[in-house]
Enzyme design. Structure first.
Site, PDB file in Angstrom:
ATOM      1  N   ILE A  14     -96.939  41.989  -3.801  1.00  9.31           N
ATOM      2  CA  ILE A  14     -95.662  41.873  -3.101  1.00  9.31           C
ATOM      3  C   ILE A  14     -95.165  40.430  -3.103  1.00  9.31           C
ATOM      4  O   ILE A  14     -93.968  40.178  -3.224  1.00  9.31           O
ATOM      5  CB  ILE A  14     -95.756  42.427  -1.660  1.00  9.31           C
ATOM      6  CG1 ILE A  14     -94.356  42.581  -1.050  1.00  9.31           C
ATOM      7  CG2 ILE A  14     -96.627  41.555  -0.779  1.00  9.31           C
ATOM      8  CD1 ILE A  14     -93.483  43.582  -1.760  1.00  9.31           C
ATOM      9  N   ARG A  37    -107.384  34.240  -1.858  1.00  6.91           N
ATOM     10  CA  ARG A  37    -108.792  34.275  -2.266  1.00  6.91           C
ATOM     11  C   ARG A  37    -108.958  34.267  -3.780  1.00  6.91           C
ATOM     12  O   ARG A  37    -109.920  33.720  -4.289  1.00  6.91           O
ATOM     13  CB  ARG A  37    -109.468  35.522  -1.692  1.00  6.91           C
ATOM     14  CG  ARG A  37    -109.677  35.511  -0.189  1.00  6.91           C
ATOM     15  CD  ARG A  37    -110.295  36.810   0.278  1.00  6.91           C
ATOM     16  NE  ARG A  37    -109.424  37.945  -0.003  1.00  6.91           N
ATOM     17  CZ  ARG A  37    -109.747  39.220   0.220  1.00  6.91           C
ATOM     18  NH1 ARG A  37    -110.942  39.507   0.687  1.00  6.91           N
ATOM     19  NH2 ARG A  37    -108.891  40.178  -0.033  1.00  6.91           N
ATOM     20  N   LYS A  90     -93.763  43.437   6.276  1.00  8.13           N
ATOM     21  CA  LYS A  90     -93.905  44.724   6.958  1.00  8.13           C
ATOM     22  C   LYS A  90     -95.152  45.463   6.470  1.00  8.13           C
ATOM     23  O   LYS A  90     -95.569  45.265   5.307  1.00  8.13           O
ATOM     24  CB  LYS A  90     -92.648  45.570   6.769  1.00  8.13           C
ATOM     25  CG  LYS A  90     -92.405  46.021   5.321  1.00  8.13           C
ATOM     26  CD  LYS A  90     -93.146  47.294   4.979  1.00  8.13           C
ATOM     27  CE  LYS A  90     -93.155  47.585   3.508  1.00  8.13           C
ATOM     28  NZ  LYS A  90     -94.038  48.707   3.138  1.00  8.13           N
ATOM     29  N   ASP A 168     -96.798  53.249   4.895  1.00  7.74           N
ATOM     30  CA  ASP A 168     -96.501  51.921   4.360  1.00  7.74           C
ATOM     31  C   ASP A 168     -95.109  51.914   3.715  1.00  7.74           C
ATOM     32  O   ASP A 168     -94.300  51.028   4.008  1.00  7.74           O
ATOM     33  CB  ASP A 168     -97.575  51.494   3.360  1.00  7.74           C
ATOM     34  CG  ASP A 168     -97.289  50.124   2.765  1.00  7.74           C
ATOM     35  OD1 ASP A 168     -97.505  49.120   3.452  1.00  7.74           O
ATOM     36  OD2 ASP A 168     -96.831  50.071   1.608  1.00  7.74           O
TER      37      ASP A 168
END
Length: 308
Positions: A14, A37, A90, A168
């Site tokens: 995203i 990471r 979100k 989602d």
């Protein structure tokens, strides 16, 4: 006001698909650092995690969190306690209690907190809202169906508790409906279809009712192949008001009114710059409230195992 020096936490799909380009296209903000990471980005300071970013001494004004909702509370809390404004991808968190706690903490620190709903930035949403405020509504329906394998390949977190499963994407639809409907509404029935090997739903059928008793039906499904479906239809006594393509197309009484390409994330960063400059926050958590209600009232329907 000088440019907001921004740090992004989470350099995944995203962030690369939406956030980086939107930041570059927005006046008043510049990307200064990333924490990830497994990824780095040329031209900015790079860190393994938010703790290292905040402790580094690199000057930052704000943090944009693009990480999964599980664990995001600790990241947002650390950023706020370090005096940074915070923008939340979100859904804003994994639970209602944690997002309300962040809202209280940001207010106490005098910092801006932005709970973003990117679908509200689609071109047709505000015109639809203005139009519906003038019409007598009879009913509304939502069909939000997409292919999880395309949009979330190999992302195991979405199937875990707090990942929300089909909500989602479904929460995007709810963010639009809560924006365009003149009345509040509440859930009356929820069916959640959950694969036998997953902890979150792959489909959901929801029934809502407005304060005056009007029906709203929503169907969410993550098993769609071929063309994707992101439609919201509102029937009024004066005719139909339809948002398609996630809100970027507005059709009124059968006639196309607005057809525009995606600009949602550019709008989000424009709004974030404005909030920070004014010392304000935007913490509308109502879409997450409806998702929480869906889980509370949800009737579980088990289906066959789902494999990525």
């Amino acid at each position: 006001m000088s440019k907001i020096r921004l740090g992004i936490v989470g350099l995944g799909k995203i962030a690369r698909d939406q956030h980086l380009g939107a930041i570059e296209a927005t006046d008043g903000i510049e990307l200064t650092a990333v924490a990830s990471r497994n990824a780095k980005l040329d031209g900015v300071h790079c860190f393994h995690d938010i703790g290292a970013m905040l402790a580094s001494g690199v000057e930052l004004d704000a943090i944009s969190l693009c990480t999964p909702p599980q664990g995001r509370f600790a990241q947002a809390k650390a950023a706020i306690e370090a005096g940074k404004h915070v923008m939340l991808e979100k859904p804003p968190g994994a639970t209602l209690s944690e997002v309300f706690a962040l809202e209280k903490l940001a207010k106490a620190k005098g910092l801006s907190l932005f709970a973003t709903w990117h679908s509200r930035g689609a071109a047709g949403v505000e015109p639809a809202r203005a139009l519906l405020a003038k019409r007598k509504i009879k009913s509304a329906s939502v069909s939000w169906k997409e292919d999880v394998r395309h949009w979330h390949p190999g992302q195991a977190w979405i199937w875990e508790p707090g990942g929300l499963g089909v909500f989602d994407p479904g929460i995007n639809a709810l963010s639009i409906v809560t924006r365009i409907m003149p009345e509040t509404f509440h859930l009356t029935h929820s069916d959640l279809t959950i694969p036998s090997n997953r902890a979150a739903p792959i489909a959901a059928s929801l029934t809502f009712e407005t304060a005056s008793g009007l029906p709203i039906q929503a169907e969410f499904d993550w098993r769609q192949t071929g063309p994707q479906t992101w439609d919201i239809s509102v029937e009024t006594e004066e005719g139909s008001v339809v948002l398609t393509h996630g809100g970027s197309r507005l059709i009124v009484d059968g006639e196309a009114q607005i057809v525009e390409d995606d600009r949602e994330y550019r709008n989000l960063y424009r709004d974030f710059v404005a909030l920070v400059s004014k010392g304000e926050s935007d913490t509308d958590f109502s879409p997450l409230v409806h998702v929480a209600d869906a889980f509370m009232l949800g009737r579980r329907i088990e289906t066959e195992a789902f494999e990525d």
